[in-house]
Design a protein around this motif. Structure first.
Motif, short mmCIF file in Angstrom:
data_model
loop_
_atom_site.label_atom_id
_atom_site.label_comp_id
_atom_site.label_asym_id
_atom_site.label_seq_id
_atom_site.Cartn_x
_atom_site.Cartn_y
_atom_site.Cartn_z
N THR A 121 57.84 41.70 59.47
CA THR A 121 59.30 41.64 59.66
C THR A 121 59.68 40.32 60.32
O THR A 121 59.03 39.91 61.28
N LEU A 122 60.72 39.71 59.81
CA LEU A 122 61.30 38.55 60.50
C LEU A 122 62.66 38.97 61.04
O LEU A 122 63.48 39.53 60.32
N VAL A 123 62.86 38.71 62.31
CA VAL A 123 64.15 39.01 62.92
C VAL A 123 64.87 37.68 63.11
O VAL A 123 64.53 36.89 63.99
N ASP A 124 65.85 37.47 62.27
CA ASP A 124 66.57 36.19 62.27
C ASP A 124 67.53 36.15 63.47
O ASP A 124 68.37 37.03 63.63
N LEU A 125 67.37 35.12 64.28
CA LEU A 125 68.22 34.96 65.47
C LEU A 125 69.53 34.23 65.15
O LEU A 125 70.35 34.02 66.04
N GLY A 126 69.69 33.87 63.89
CA GLY A 126 70.81 33.02 63.50
C GLY A 126 72.18 33.66 63.75
O GLY A 126 73.17 32.95 63.86
N GLY A 127 72.25 34.98 63.85
CA GLY A 127 73.54 35.64 64.06
C GLY A 127 73.85 35.88 65.53
O GLY A 127 74.92 36.39 65.88
N ALA A 128 72.92 35.54 66.41
CA ALA A 128 73.12 35.80 67.85
C ALA A 128 73.80 34.59 68.48
O ALA A 128 73.16 33.68 68.98
N SER A 129 75.14 34.62 68.45
CA SER A 129 75.88 33.40 68.83
C SER A 129 75.69 33.04 70.30
O SER A 129 75.82 31.89 70.69
N GLU A 130 75.37 34.05 71.15
CA GLU A 130 75.20 33.72 72.57
C GLU A 130 73.96 32.87 72.83
O GLU A 130 73.78 32.33 73.94
N LEU A 131 73.09 32.73 71.79
CA LEU A 131 71.89 31.90 71.97
C LEU A 131 72.16 30.44 71.64
O LEU A 131 71.27 29.60 71.77
N VAL A 132 73.37 30.15 71.18
CA VAL A 132 73.68 28.78 70.77
C VAL A 132 74.62 28.13 71.77
O VAL A 132 75.56 28.77 72.23
N GLY A 133 74.37 26.88 72.11
CA GLY A 133 75.36 26.15 72.89
C GLY A 133 74.77 25.40 74.07
O GLY A 133 73.65 25.66 74.52
N GLY A 151 71.15 26.68 74.97
CA GLY A 151 70.79 27.95 74.34
C GLY A 151 69.59 27.78 73.42
O GLY A 151 69.42 26.73 72.78
N ALA A 152 68.78 28.83 73.32
CA ALA A 152 67.53 28.76 72.56
C ALA A 152 67.76 28.36 71.10
O ALA A 152 66.95 27.66 70.51
N MET A 153 68.87 28.81 70.52
CA MET A 153 69.11 28.56 69.10
C MET A 153 69.87 27.25 68.84
O MET A 153 70.35 27.01 67.74
N THR A 154 69.97 26.42 69.84
CA THR A 154 70.64 25.13 69.66
C THR A 154 69.70 24.19 68.90
O THR A 154 68.54 24.03 69.27
N THR A 155 70.23 23.59 67.86
CA THR A 155 69.36 22.75 67.03
C THR A 155 69.12 21.39 67.69
O THR A 155 69.89 20.94 68.53
N HIS A 156 68.06 20.75 67.24
CA HIS A 156 67.74 19.41 67.73
C HIS A 156 68.90 18.45 67.44
O HIS A 156 69.22 17.59 68.26
N ALA A 157 69.52 18.61 66.28
CA ALA A 157 70.62 17.71 65.91
C ALA A 157 71.80 17.90 66.88
O ALA A 157 72.45 16.93 67.26
N THR A 158 72.05 19.15 67.26
CA THR A 158 73.15 19.40 68.19
C THR A 158 72.86 18.76 69.54
O THR A 158 73.74 18.13 70.14
#
Ligand SMILES: Cc1cc2nc3c(=O)[nH]c(=O)nc-3n(C[C@H](O)[C@H](O)[C@H](O)COP(=O)(O)OP(=O)(O)OC[C@H]3O[C@@H](n4cnc5c(N)ncnc54)[C@H](O)[C@@H]3O)c2cc1C
Lengths: 263, 791
Positions: free
Chosen positions: A47-59, A70-77
């Motif tokens: 199973t892969l649990v995609d974190l892409g919808g967890a907006s609180e992990l971005v920023g 946030g963990a889901m912040t991309t390198h480009a950001t």
């Protein structure tokens, strides 16, 4: 690649509970490392649990003297963030030197540090800047986080939520890229932090490490010449078709000096 | 009559590439883009071992896997032949080379990592992949032969158990005794051992093939990523599958780069052809990148000792080169020709060396087959020669430029017979050297070097003067030397009734820009706009029998065929025009698209002549056939000999060994140039590959025969930011024996640049007393050498 279940979590909590219910699940962040590994059948999660919808992990935000990413912040950001540029320009520069534009647009800081590739760049920032890794369970000090090759202090079901970087007085990162992969053969983050001078080295060893003799020398005299005559031991450094341990040891010294000069 | 608008699309114009519009918009049509109704997917099962016996293959689990239609092994191909070799070299004792069988699928043994053992065909690629993992092959692993010196040792085990040794051929060229005598009596002999590193071709488009059997008419169509569809039709049809040619159509549509690796006939082409008939549906196979690394024929991989003998004035007296050339595990299509006739024959270079002898042993090892790769033999020759000349300059204290000048074949010496079997028709080596020196400010070097030193950098400057041979020919001589194919080219010019033109060429474009260059030749000759010209290639169902594109032969051979076919069109056009103008054909001249009678105002346009040819109401039917379509087959009289001088200037970072090329100039003599922009692009690409070979690329096998550099994580391809801004210049001595006076430019960049770069590195490291560094000259190697010799 083996067949697998795909679950997209709407929040960090949901991600954690979804993973808990899977037999052999994994979090999916940018997929830049995980998917190639699965294609080569080196990992076969069910199973892969995609974190892409967890907006609180971005920023990216400022919390007192800390920069919190946030963990889901991309390198480009990170590379393009005005906040990062003003607080810790070395961090923005490091992120802008990871991989290529595609990798930077997909890859995340959480994925990078959870993966703990010995040649990855971010570990040098986390340790060099004395960051704290915040998970769904606890806060882990940088010096405790990276354990060994592809091994961290994270439990299997532990989610990286964010990384807090104390804003240093000065910092610079210098990377000697592998000419083929452009990962770090050696990368050195030098920083003047509240906690004194820190020198973190990635790429050279099985895991990121601090060059304490460099830190001591720079603590007394923060200039490149303070490192003259100092070196790290080549014992236990990585050796592969691209670089011998001795070459890596040399590069640690050279990159550290250049980082100090760039501060 | 008003003067016609100039077309600006003729010979010598930098016309932008007409094909780029579709390539850049993603409208190209590559093999993998082709989706046939009810198409199925093939995935290869490849050996994970370099050397093993195959004791048995259990396909039952794979057959039971979802979507699987067939699992084929060698047993299913027992009715067919092995993959043929297209060039037979003879050893110095007269024996033909050893030619072990190259089975389509492994027959009881595997001989390199990646050797195909079985193929799974399924409804989808994913299902085929999954099932491929379930094919259970029982191997007994054996210790492989990887290193060439080990493989030729008397005690070595055999890559092919039915051969007497791992030496495929032991070939020689030149006068051994005269060379030995000259070396023995020379004032100075420079000796150098060097490696020409193994390269992985890495075309942007991986190989792919679709077999499509038509049950209605019994015709096979093979879509394949090939540089030469007719060669594949001939080799596979006649030698492997025994399919009559009229029942086999080979289509090589848009092909995304080849660099030689798509010349050869590969097992997968035969597999999809057979499989399609077996299951009654089209079968597609597309390599993934990892598969390309272990199944595309590699390039280079020579181990050479070279000696250059000189008199006291630095005049070259003799050259001797002894080479081990890796063939890999099987003989790929043209493998034996590369280190022999495409290498040994080039050892005179641009110099008057009177005695030359070379001995080349082709060696089987448990590695991927090695065959032609951009330059094919000539880069290896140019590298060993220009390296040993540079070392001789260091040893004798003669300036490297001066040493070369003293030994150049002079411009008035042509035609010039070399001691290694070639006759150079024309050239001017001084001219390109002078140009290259001037363009790179040779005089200012010491100043730049001092400025670099002030920044902690070692600056070096290297030159290389190369010659190469393109458009391999003539067929009868190549045949006498072992070629099993002709080496002419064919072109048909089909003029349509309204005056537009289709050219059907046997040449094949896989990025070179034929659709522009060839159209310019037509535009120039017929005086018609380039938009009215269509270049058709790559389909044996449409084009005349042609040999394809490799060895920089397209313009020199294919272009010559086109020029001759155009001449026939003009000749016939003059006869038709003469009839229309009631004049004698001898009085009709053709210029700028107009047939006219000199000294009169009578003229008739090309379009009117074309229309008359197809609507022959007013036509000399008694003496002339209607229609306007001509074909020419052109067999060259000689090779063409591009030459040039390359200069590289670079800086080395003392602390890290990192090399930064700061200036690179290529001065070439390609004969006449059809499209300067395309030629410059070819040089840029060639130099990129040459710099890649010199500084970055290298296939590395471990002792177990595993390819350590099996992906871009470890195999270093040159990228834009690794490369300097390459500048070019040209000096023209027109080829004397083909109608366009052209020589070819596709490989020169990759031939001239490696020695220029390495010479510059050695020059930069002058203070360290370094004689030589093998390619790829990585920062790590440079740093290690600087430190070993006492920094
Ligand atoms: C061509 C290429 C070049 C690259 N070059 C570089 C380079 O120069 N420098 C460099 O540092 N890196 C480089 N990388 C790696 C890149 O930085 C990736 O982003 C990184 O390795 C993984 O991040 P990701 O978001 O893609 O994670 P994924 O691949 O999705 O996940 C990686 C691992 O982390 C786990 N994970 C992901 N997120 C979390 C989380 N929040 N909490 C807990 N576990 C988590 C996953 O389960 C998985 O095990 C390169 C990658 C590629 C493909």
């Amino acid at each position: 690649m083996e067949a697998f279940n795909y679950r997209k979590a709407g929040s960090a909590d949901e991600a954690v509970s979804t993973l808990a219910s899977a037999a052999d699940g994994k979090f999916l962040a940018g997929g830049m490392t995980l998917l190639p590994t699965m294609k080569q059948m080196l990992a076969t999660p069910d199973t892969l649990v995609d974190l892409g919808g967890a907006s609180e992990l971005v920023g990216i935000s400022r919390d007192g003297d800390n920069l919190v990413i946030g963990a889901m912040t991309t390198h480009a950001t990170v590379a393009g963030s005005a906040e990062v540029h003003s607080a810790i320009p070395a961090l923005a520069a490091l992120a802008s030197g990871i991989g290529d534009p595609m990798v930077r647009n997909r890859g995340t800081i959480g994925g990078s540090i959870a993966n703990a590739d010995p040649a990855a760049d971010y570990p040098a920032a986390v340790v060099g800047l004395n960051a704290t890794v915040n998970t769904n369970k606890r806060s882990i000090a940088a010096d405790e986080f990276f354990v060994d090759v592809f091994e961290t202090a994270l439990a299997d079901d532990e989610l990286v939520v964010s990384v807090s970087f104390p804003i240093p007085a000065k910092a610079a990162y210098q990377k000697f890229p592998n000419p083929a992969s452009r990962y770090a053969v050696v990368g050195v983050m030098v920083a003047q932090t509240g906690d004194g001078v820190r020198v973190a080295v990635t790429g050279a060893g099985p895991s990121v490490f601090r060059a304490s003799s460099f830190e001591d020398a720079l603590g007394g005299n923060f200039s490149a010449s303070a490192l003259d005559g100092l070196s790290v031991s080549a014992d236990n450094l990585n050796e592969d078709i691209h670089a011998s341990a001795a070459y890596r040891a040399n590069l640690v010294g050279v990159m550290a000096k250049r980082a100090v000069a760039a501060c | 009559m008003a003067a016609a608008e100039p077309l600006n699309t003729g010979i010598g114009e930098s016309v932008t590439r007409v094909e780029d519009s579709r390539f850049l918009r993603g409208h190209g049509n590559y093999v993998d883009d082709i989706i046939l109704p009810s198409q199925t997917y093939a995935v290869m099962v490849r050996s994970p071992y370099a050397r093993a016996t195959v004791n048995g293959i259990d396909t039952s689990a794979a057959m039971g896997s979802g979507g699987v239609l067939a699992v084929l092994t060698a047993d299913d191909f027992s009715a067919f032949g092995g993959l043929p070799c297209g060039w037979q070299v003879h050893s110095k004792n007269g024996d033909p080379m050893t030619e072990p069988k190259h089975p389509i699928l492994a027959e009881g043994a595997v001989r390199h990592v990646g050797d195909p053992v079985a193929v799974v065909i399924a409804e989808s690629k994913a299902e085929a992949r999954r099932a491929a993992a379930l094919v259970d092959v029982n191997y007994t692993e054996m210790s492989p032969l990887i290193d060439m010196q080990g493989a030729v040792a008397g005690s070595a085990e055999l890559v092919h158990s039915d051969t007497p040794s791992n030496v495929c051929f032991d070939w020689e060229l030149g006068d051994e005794a005269a060379t030995e005598a000259a070396i023995a009596g020379a004032a100075h002999v420079t000796r150098l051992e060097l490696v020409n590193n193994r390269l992985v071709p890495n075309a942007m488009e991986p190989r792919a093939a679709i077999g499509d059997y038509n049950t209605a008419n019994g015709e096979h169509t093979l879509y394949t990523t090939s540089q030469n569809p007719h060669v594949i039709r001939l080799l596979m049809g006649a030698f492997v599958l025994s399919l009559p040619e009229h029942k086999l159509r080979v289509i090589a549509p848009d092909v995304g780069g080849g660099f030689g690796s798509k010349i050869f006939h590969y097992a997968e082409e035969a597999i999809v052809t057979v499989a399609s008939k077996l299951i009654g549906r089209p079968v597609k196979w597309t390599a993934d990148r990892s598969e390309s690394f272990i199944s595309d024929a590699h390039g280079r991989d020579h181990l050479t000792t070279v000696e250059l003998a000189m008199d006291a004035n630095g005049k070259f007296l003799a050259l001797r080169a002894t080479t081990l050339a890796n063939m890999g595990a099987y003989l790929s299509t043209f493998a034996p020709s590369v280190p022999t006739y495409l290498h040994g024959t080039l050892l005179a270079g641009t110099y008057t060396t009177p005695a030359i002898y070379t001995n080349v042993k082709g060696v089987f090892t448990n590695t991927v087959a090695v065959d032609a790769y951009r330059g094919a033999g000539r880069p290896e020759a140019s590298y060993l020669l220009e390296r040993v000349v540079d070392l001789a300059a260091i040893e004798t204290g003669i300036d490297p430029v001066e040493l070369r000048r003293r030994n150049f074949i002079q411009p008035d010496a042509f035609p010039y017979d070399t001691p290694v079997a070639l006759t150079y028709d024309i050239g001017n080596y001084q001219a390109t050297l002078d140009m290259a020196l001037e363009k790179t400010d040779a005089a200012g070097f010491e100043g730049r070097k001092a400025a670099s030193a002030a920044r902690g950098k070692l600056r070096g400057r290297g030159i290389a003067c190369y010659i190469e041979a393109c458009g391999i020919a003539p067929s009868n001589i190549a045949g006498a030397l072992g070629a099993r194919a002709g080496l002419y080219e064919a072109a048909t010019v089909r003029v349509n009734p309204t005056g537009s033109v289709a050219v059907l060429t046997g040449s094949h474009s896989h990025g070179q820009g034929h659709e522009t260059t060839f159209a310019q030749v037509v535009s120039d000759t017929l005086g018609i706009p380039i938009e009215n010209v269509d270049i058709v290639h790559g389909d044996t169902g449409k084009i005349p029998f042609g040999m394809g594109t490799y060895g920089s032969r397209s313009i020199a051979v294919g272009g010559a065929a086109l020029a001759n076919a155009l001449d026939k069109i003009v000749l016939k056009g003059r006869q038709i025009a003469a009839h229309l103008m009631e004049a004698s054909a001898d009085d009709v001249v053709f210029k700028d698209g107009q047939f006219s009678i000199e000294g009169t105002d009578k003229s008739v346009g090309f379009g009117d002549v074309a229309l008359t040819a197809y609507v022959p109401h007013n036509f000399p039917l008694e003496t002339l056939e209607p229609g306007l379509e001509e074909t020419a087959f052109y067999d060259p009289k000689n090779f063409t000999y591009p030459s040039g001088a390359y200069v590289c200037e670079l800086e080395i970072d003392k602390e890290t060994g990192v090399i930064d090329i700061v200036d690179f100039h290529a001065s070439d003599d390609f004969g006449n140039i059809i499209n300067p922009m395309i030629v410059e692009g070819q040089v840029h690409g060639g130099v990129a590959q040459g710099v890649g070979q010199a500084l970055m690329e290298g296939a590395v096998y471990d002792d177990n025969g595993q390819l350590m550099t099996g992906s871009y994580m470890d195999y270093c391809m040159p990228r834009a930011d690794d490369l300097p801004n390459v500048t070019v210049s040209n000096h023209v001595t027109a080829c004397t024996h083909n109608p366009l006076g052209v020589k070819g430019c596709g490989e020169a960049g990759a031939i001239g640049s490696p020695p220029a770069v390495v010479n510059a590195v050695i020059n930069a490291l002058g203070d360290y007393g370094v004689k030589h560094i093998d390619m790829p000259v990585t920062a790590h190697k440079v740093w290690s050498i600087m430190n070993a010799n006492g920094n």
